[in-house]
Design a protein around this motif. Structure first.
Motif, PDB file in Angstrom:
ATOM      1  N   VAL A  18     -14.623  30.986 -12.601  1.00 15.10           N
ATOM      2  CA  VAL A  18     -13.667  29.925 -12.336  1.00 15.10           C
ATOM      3  C   VAL A  18     -13.001  30.199 -10.998  1.00 15.10           C
ATOM      4  N   GLU A  82      -4.810  33.239 -25.774  1.00 11.92           N
ATOM      5  CA  GLU A  82      -3.482  32.797 -25.319  1.00 11.92           C
ATOM      6  C   GLU A  82      -3.592  31.729 -24.236  1.00 11.92           C
ATOM      7  N   PHE A  83      -4.674  31.761 -23.472  1.00 13.77           N
ATOM      8  CA  PHE A  83      -4.829  30.841 -22.351  1.00 13.77           C
ATOM      9  C   PHE A  83      -5.568  29.559 -22.731  1.00 13.77           C
ATOM     10  N   LYS A  85      -6.114  25.971 -24.517  1.00  9.06           N
ATOM     11  CA  LYS A  85      -5.242  24.847 -24.841  1.00  9.06           C
ATOM     12  C   LYS A  85      -5.630  24.238 -26.185  1.00  9.06           C
ATOM     13  N   GLU A  88      -8.938  22.047 -27.217  1.00 12.98           N
ATOM     14  CA  GLU A  88     -10.156  22.531 -26.579  1.00 12.98           C
ATOM     15  C   GLU A  88     -10.912  23.435 -27.549  1.00 12.98           C
ATOM     16  N   ALA A 179     -11.293  34.019 -14.814  1.00 12.54           N
ATOM     17  CA  ALA A 179     -10.783  32.662 -15.007  1.00 12.54           C
ATOM     18  C   ALA A 179      -9.518  32.476 -14.178  1.00 12.54           C
ATOM     19  N   ASP A 180      -9.441  31.378 -13.424  1.00 11.54           N
ATOM     20  CA  ASP A 180      -8.311  31.206 -12.512  1.00 11.54           C
ATOM     21  C   ASP A 180      -6.988  30.997 -13.234  1.00 11.54           C
ATOM     22  N   TYR A 181      -7.036  30.617 -14.522  1.00  6.66           N
ATOM     23  CA  TYR A 181      -5.798  30.426 -15.276  1.00  6.66           C
ATOM     24  C   TYR A 181      -5.266  31.741 -15.852  1.00  6.66           C
ATOM     25  N   ASN A 182      -6.048  32.804 -15.750  1.00  6.89           N
ATOM     26  CA  ASN A 182      -5.619  34.107 -16.240  1.00  6.89           C
ATOM     27  C   ASN A 182      -4.999  34.881 -15.077  1.00  6.89           C
ATOM     28  N   GLN A 183      -3.754  34.577 -14.775  1.00  4.11           N
ATOM     29  CA  GLN A 183      -3.096  35.169 -13.618  1.00  4.11           C
ATOM     30  C   GLN A 183      -2.965  36.693 -13.687  1.00  4.11           C
ATOM     31  N   GLY A 208     -14.979  25.921 -12.427  1.00  2.00           N
ATOM     32  CA  GLY A 208     -13.981  25.699 -13.454  1.00  2.00           C
ATOM     33  C   GLY A 208     -14.553  25.558 -14.856  1.00  2.00           C
ATOM     34  N   ARG A 209     -15.860  25.746 -15.000  1.00  5.70           N
ATOM     35  CA  ARG A 209     -16.476  25.554 -16.307  1.00  5.70           C
ATOM     36  C   ARG A 209     -17.213  26.788 -16.815  1.00  5.70           C
TER      37      ARG A 209
END
Length: 210
Positions: A18, A82-83, A85, A88, A179-183, A208-209
């Motif tokens: 991602v 946790e990340f 949604k 999904e 994954a870019d949402y896992n900061q 992103g997939r």
């Protein structure tokens, strides 16, 4: 992140999914500020963790140790959920109350996949799964599929040391999907690749997939 051979025959490293990092030609010139930070970081690291450094073991997980890795994988997948949604398909458990993980058994059956067990002072501290899947579709020799350190050992420097040792022990190109949402994971891997001497990296976005 992605690693490959550089023009001066040094390993180069690339990371992608991602979001990812691609390591390119090594630049031997470092700023004084970066050198100073490394010295300070190294000094603090050695002072805080002398016993942990001396008693860290990274070994291939045997078939007997496979159940231990499987149980830790559940902790890892729970952390990662946790990340996800609501609504999904990601982060869901099956009717048996466990998270599913495709290809887990293959890490003991296929030569290009390897499960590593981490121990500190003889105690299990985490696991790492390494394969050759290229998330960027650019091709790679090594990929950091999964990386898990028990909460007790996080923020101690163990994770960074483990990641560095595994990367240096294997030649050729590397990818580390993140994954870019896992900061927290992004911050960790950016710290790892920026601290690797004789490596350079390039951060590349994914679709992103994957």
């Amino acid at each position: 992140m992605r690693l490959s051979e550089s023009a001066i025959d040094l390993p180069v490293f690339r990371l992608s999914r991602v979001l990812g990092f691609r390591l390119t030609k090594f630049d031997p010139v470092e700023s004084l500020q970066k050198q100073k930070w490394r010295l300070q970081s190294h000094w603090l690291y050695l002072c805080v963790m002398p016993n942990l450094l001396q008693n860290l073991q990274i070994a291939k997980a045997t078939i007997v140790e496979k159940p231990a890795v499987a149980r830790m994988l559940q902790l890892y997948l729970h952390d990662f959920s946790e990340f996800a949604k609501v609504g999904e398909p990601y982060g869901e458990i099956g009717n048996d109350g466990t998270f599913q993980y495709e290809h887990f058994d293959s890490y003991w059956n296929e030569a290009e996949r390897e499960a590593l067990l981490l121990r500190v002072n003889g105690h299990i501290a985490g696991f790492v799964l390494v394969n050759q899947w290229s998330a960027s579709s650019l091709g790679t020799d090594n990929s950091m599929a999964e990386f898990f350190v028990l909460r007790k050992y996080r923020r101690s420097g163990i994770g960074k040391l483990v990641a560095s040792k595994i990367i240096r022990q294997r030649s050729g190109k590397w990818e580390i999907p993140v994954a870019d949402y896992n900061q927290p994971a992004l911050a960790f891997w950016r710290s790892v690749v920026s601290s690797l001497e004789h490596y350079s990296h390039e951060e590349i976005p994914g679709d992103g997939r994957r």
